[in-house]
Design a protein around this motif. Structure first.
Motif, PDB file in Angstrom:
ATOM      1  N   UNK A  70      20.131 -44.265 -12.162  1.00  0.00           N
ATOM      2  CA  UNK A  70      21.381 -43.811 -11.564  1.00  0.00           C
ATOM      3  C   UNK A  70      21.036 -42.872 -10.417  1.00  0.00           C
ATOM      4  N   UNK A  71      21.459 -43.228  -9.205  1.00  0.00           N
ATOM      5  CA  UNK A  71      21.142 -42.432  -8.010  1.00  0.00           C
ATOM      6  C   UNK A  71      22.451 -41.916  -7.409  1.00  0.00           C
ATOM      7  N   UNK A  72      22.884 -40.688  -7.745  1.00  0.00           N
ATOM      8  CA  UNK A  72      24.179 -40.170  -7.295  1.00  0.00           C
ATOM      9  C   UNK A  72      24.084 -39.212  -6.113  1.00  0.00           C
TER      10      UNK A  72
ATOM     11  N   UNK B 144      36.758 -33.825  -3.426  1.00  0.00           N
ATOM     12  CA  UNK B 144      35.327 -34.084  -3.535  1.00  0.00           C
ATOM     13  C   UNK B 144      35.130 -35.592  -3.594  1.00  0.00           C
ATOM     14  N   UNK B 145      34.014 -36.072  -3.063  1.00  0.00           N
ATOM     15  CA  UNK B 145      33.736 -37.508  -3.052  1.00  0.00           C
ATOM     16  C   UNK B 145      32.302 -37.763  -3.483  1.00  0.00           C
ATOM     17  N   UNK B 146      32.079 -38.953  -4.033  1.00  0.00           N
ATOM     18  CA  UNK B 146      30.742 -39.329  -4.476  1.00  0.00           C
ATOM     19  C   UNK B 146      30.411 -40.748  -4.055  1.00  0.00           C
ATOM     20  N   UNK B 147      29.145 -41.009  -3.895  1.00  0.00           N
ATOM     21  CA  UNK B 147      28.614 -42.362  -3.751  1.00  0.00           C
ATOM     22  C   UNK B 147      27.439 -42.452  -4.712  1.00  0.00           C
ATOM     23  N   UNK B 148      27.333 -43.572  -5.418  1.00  0.00           N
ATOM     24  CA  UNK B 148      26.244 -43.727  -6.380  1.00  0.00           C
ATOM     25  C   UNK B 148      25.729 -45.157  -6.370  1.00  0.00           C
ATOM     26  N   UNK B 149      24.411 -45.287  -6.498  1.00  0.00           N
ATOM     27  CA  UNK B 149      23.779 -46.587  -6.622  1.00  0.00           C
ATOM     28  C   UNK B 149      23.126 -46.676  -8.003  1.00  0.00           C
ATOM     29  N   UNK B 150      23.130 -47.874  -8.553  1.00  0.00           N
ATOM     30  CA  UNK B 150      22.514 -48.130  -9.851  1.00  0.00           C
ATOM     31  C   UNK B 150      21.429 -49.182  -9.635  1.00  0.00           C
TER      32      UNK B 150
ATOM     33  N   UNK C 294      29.057 -47.641  -6.254  1.00  0.00           N
ATOM     34  CA  UNK C 294      30.430 -47.153  -6.356  1.00  0.00           C
ATOM     35  C   UNK C 294      30.651 -46.021  -5.358  1.00  0.00           C
ATOM     36  N   UNK C 295      31.848 -45.981  -4.782  1.00  0.00           N
ATOM     37  CA  UNK C 295      32.272 -44.909  -3.880  1.00  0.00           C
ATOM     38  C   UNK C 295      33.657 -44.484  -4.325  1.00  0.00           C
ATOM     39  N   UNK C 296      33.851 -43.198  -4.544  1.00  0.00           N
ATOM     40  CA  UNK C 296      35.192 -42.735  -4.949  1.00  0.00           C
ATOM     41  C   UNK C 296      35.377 -41.264  -4.602  1.00  0.00           C
TER      42      UNK C 296
END
Length: 223
Positions: free
Chosen positions: A121-123, A163-169, A181-183
């Motif tokens: 998980x890369x957040x 606040x916003x996040x982007x994460x790669x799995x 995912x981006x939210x």
């Protein structure tokens, strides 16, 4: 200022007139943290929240028997402000790491690094903002714009935090991306424009993101 930040700045400057804010993260708000945004589609998270998401077609998540959560990043690297100091930014990433590990540990044993059978998980936290209440509840000011001094946090009215996040799995055996995912979300409301945002103001949002990520994984695992 490059074209992308300029477009967002113009959007912010015309809030309440154009209605350009959205519950989804718009393409002009993408940070560049993820390698490919083209395949992202509008979806709903397990809790019903709007997300931009991509899952590799046919991926078998049952191949993963442990999970490694990389330390979350602030991307692009922001310049702290009086409103959002370094302690807040650091506190947000520290708490994000903690809650991601806590939630994913409910689904898989935690690994100490990538490898065969490991889901990585890369957040990243890609936006943090505090803007005057009553403008647009979901507008997010990218970290890059905060660093450039662009802010709507003026006046004495109550403030909304975002606040916003982007994460790669990734597949830990070959570093292949299997999902993205981006939210974004709304944090706790501040009393006025002079109140400093703290990491605690974002905890409920971070908790929700982590729960949704794990529920999405468990749903795929059950198929």
């Amino acid at each position: 200022m490059t074209l992308k930040p300029l477009a967002v700045a113009l959007c912010i400057a015309t809030l309440g007139i154009t209605g350009c804010a959205s519950k989804y993260v718009a393409p002009e708000e993408y940070s560049g943290f993820l390698k490919n945004y083209m395949a992202l589609t509008e979806e709903k998270s397990p809790s019903g929240a709007p997300v931009m998401r991509w899952i590799k077609p046919g991926v078998d998540v049952n191949q993963f028997n442990s999970v490694y959560v990389e330390p979350s990043q602030l991307y692009p690297q922001p310049k702290p402000t009086e409103k959002i100091p370094q302690s807040t930014l650091q506190g947000i990433t520290t708490y994000y790491d903690q809650v991601l590990k806590t939630q994913f540990a409910k689904a898989l044993p935690l690994a100490t690094g990538p490898g065969p059978g490991v889901l990585v998980v890369r957040p990243a936290i890609t936006a943090v903002s505090a803007s005057t209440k009553g403008l647009q509840p979901y507008e997010v000011i990218p970290i890059a714009l905060i660093a450039a001094g662009v802010s709507t946090a003026t006046g004495i009215r109550d403030q909304d935090t975002s606040i916003a996040t982007e994460a790669a799995f990734l597949d830990g055996s070959n570093n292949e991306v299997v999902a993205q995912v981006v939210r974004k979300g709304a944090g706790a409301e501040l009393d006025n424009s002079s109140q400093v945002m703290t990491a605690s103001d974002a905890k409920a949002v971070l908790d929700g993101w982590a729960r949704d990520m794990v529920k999405s994984f468990e749903t795929l695992k059950g198929h």
